[in-house]
Write a protein that holds these residues in place. Structure first.
Motif, mmCIF file in Angstrom:
data_model
loop_
_atom_site.group_PDB
_atom_site.id
_atom_site.type_symbol
_atom_site.label_atom_id
_atom_site.label_comp_id
_atom_site.label_asym_id
_atom_site.label_seq_id
_atom_site.Cartn_x
_atom_site.Cartn_y
_atom_site.Cartn_z
ATOM 1 N N ARG A 7 1.036 -1.097 -0.060
ATOM 2 C CA ARG A 7 -0.217 0.348 -0.194
ATOM 3 C C ARG A 7 0.854 1.210 0.509
ATOM 4 O O ARG A 7 1.460 1.111 0.551
ATOM 5 C CB ARG A 7 -0.824 -0.073 1.309
ATOM 6 N N ALA A 22 -7.245 -2.889 5.557
ATOM 7 C CA ALA A 22 -5.981 -2.833 4.143
ATOM 8 C C ALA A 22 -6.048 -4.425 4.428
ATOM 9 O O ALA A 22 -5.323 -5.346 3.785
ATOM 10 C CB ALA A 22 -6.110 -1.733 3.661
ATOM 11 N N HIS A 82 -1.208 -3.301 -10.137
ATOM 12 C CA HIS A 82 -0.734 -2.874 -9.636
ATOM 13 C C HIS A 82 -3.137 -2.031 -10.081
ATOM 14 O O HIS A 82 -2.985 -2.038 -11.445
ATOM 15 C CB HIS A 82 -0.373 -1.224 -10.350
ATOM 16 N N THR A 84 -6.050 0.559 -10.140
ATOM 17 C CA THR A 84 -6.409 1.717 -10.906
ATOM 18 C C THR A 84 -7.258 1.941 -11.822
ATOM 19 O O THR A 84 -7.516 1.274 -12.229
ATOM 20 C CB THR A 84 -5.061 2.335 -11.269
ATOM 21 N N ILE A 107 -1.698 -1.209 -3.961
ATOM 22 C CA ILE A 107 -3.551 -0.338 -4.099
ATOM 23 C C ILE A 107 -2.370 0.907 -3.358
ATOM 24 O O ILE A 107 -1.057 0.992 -2.633
ATOM 25 C CB ILE A 107 -4.056 -0.904 -3.050
ATOM 26 N N GLY A 108 -3.438 2.195 -3.828
ATOM 27 C CA GLY A 108 -2.933 3.313 -3.351
ATOM 28 C C GLY A 108 -4.057 4.126 -2.092
ATOM 29 O O GLY A 108 -5.005 4.042 -2.041
ATOM 30 N N ALA A 109 -3.354 4.876 -1.322
ATOM 31 C CA ALA A 109 -3.866 5.314 -0.377
ATOM 32 C C ALA A 109 -3.980 7.065 0.253
ATOM 33 O O ALA A 109 -5.984 7.621 -0.182
ATOM 34 C CB ALA A 109 -3.049 4.937 0.862
ATOM 35 N N VAL A 112 -1.277 7.662 -6.778
ATOM 36 C CA VAL A 112 -0.173 6.638 -6.978
ATOM 37 C C VAL A 112 0.356 7.917 -7.779
ATOM 38 O O VAL A 112 0.430 8.129 -8.794
ATOM 39 C CB VAL A 112 -1.166 5.808 -7.157
ATOM 40 N N SER A 132 -12.717 2.403 -3.656
ATOM 41 C CA SER A 132 -12.337 2.444 -2.483
ATOM 42 C C SER A 132 -10.777 1.604 -2.985
ATOM 43 O O SER A 132 -11.164 0.489 -3.259
ATOM 44 C CB SER A 132 -13.117 2.038 -1.537
ATOM 45 N N GLU A 133 -9.610 1.816 -2.430
ATOM 46 C CA GLU A 133 -8.686 0.561 -2.393
ATOM 47 C C GLU A 133 -8.963 -1.076 -1.796
ATOM 48 O O GLU A 133 -8.359 -1.751 -1.911
ATOM 49 C CB GLU A 133 -7.276 0.796 -2.182
ATOM 50 N N ALA A 136 -10.975 -2.784 -4.455
ATOM 51 C CA ALA A 136 -10.933 -2.709 -5.144
ATOM 52 C C ALA A 136 -10.154 -4.104 -4.903
ATOM 53 O O ALA A 136 -9.540 -5.112 -5.544
ATOM 54 C CB ALA A 136 -9.863 -1.441 -5.424
ATOM 55 N N LEU A 137 -8.865 -4.198 -4.115
ATOM 56 C CA LEU A 137 -8.294 -5.644 -3.189
ATOM 57 C C LEU A 137 -9.107 -6.196 -2.845
ATOM 58 O O LEU A 137 -8.344 -7.477 -3.302
ATOM 59 C CB LEU A 137 -7.838 -4.786 -1.954
#
Ligand code: SAM
Length: 173
Positions: A7, A22, A82, A84, A107-109, A112, A132-133, A136-137
């Motif tokens: 992350r 996460a 990644h 996105t 994933i990005g908080a 990115v 949301s990450e 998505a995850l």
């Protein structure tokens, strides 16, 4: 398949709950570890205590540089996916990703950096709308495992849920 999550970024205005989620989603959905930058030690402790009670060997690693983790992963032959909203639809990429031996899911908080898009072997969208990450995850890992991770047994814990239609039953091991 070896799966880890990286992350990128940490929003100080967000509470630690999002960060903990996460990590817990990574663990519950079949990753072996999560690398995170700029997080509090307490997140690591919370996730470790979940592991002690419910089993599994999941690890939270606090890292200084996301780039070093990503470079190291690629150097050892691993691939990067990644997540996105700008990527290709998960359903168009997942069969190819399943053929890989090890996957680092980024994933990005927060926003990115461009470099992550370039370093990635796959830029994957769970739909092209922003969300949301964590969502998505979860969807990505579920697709990757074809749903099988939800039946995974976590060895070595002190507790286990006895599934039932009504009520709550927990077995102490
Ligand atoms: N503009 C961002 C993007 O590139 O997806 C949305 C930022 S969102 C606050 C934080 C993270 O959620 C993103 O870095 C990405 O990992 C994940 N995310 C959000 N929507 C997504 C989507 N539709 N598909 C895949 N990942 C998504």
């Amino acid at each position: 398949m070896r799966i880890a999550v990286l992350r990128i970024g940490h929003r100080l205005v967000r509470d630690d709950r999002v960060t903990t989620h996460a990590a817990l989603v990574s663990r519950a959905f079949g990753a072996e570890r999560i690398y995170m930058t700029g997080i509090d030690q307490s997140v690591k402790e919370t996730v470790a205590s979940v592991g002690k009670r419910w089993g599994g060997g999941f690890a939270v690693e606090i890292v200084d540089s996301w780039k070093e983790v990503a470079r190291g992963w690629k150097k050892s032959g691993g691939k990067i996916a990644h997540l996105t909203m700008y990527g290709v639809n998960v359903d168009d990429a997942i069969e190819q990703v399943r053929k890989e031996e090890s996957i680092l899911v980024i994933i990005g908080a927060e926003k990115v950096p461009r470099e992550a898009y370039d370093m990635a072997d796959y830029n994957i969208a769970v739909g092209n709308q922003p969300h949301s990450e964590i969502a998505a995850l979860a969807v990505f890992l579920d697709r990757l495992h074809g749903g099988r991770q939800l039946r995974k047994e976590f060895a070595g814990g002190r507790m286990r849920v006895v599934p039932m239609e009504k009520g709550k039953k927990v077995e102490t091991l």
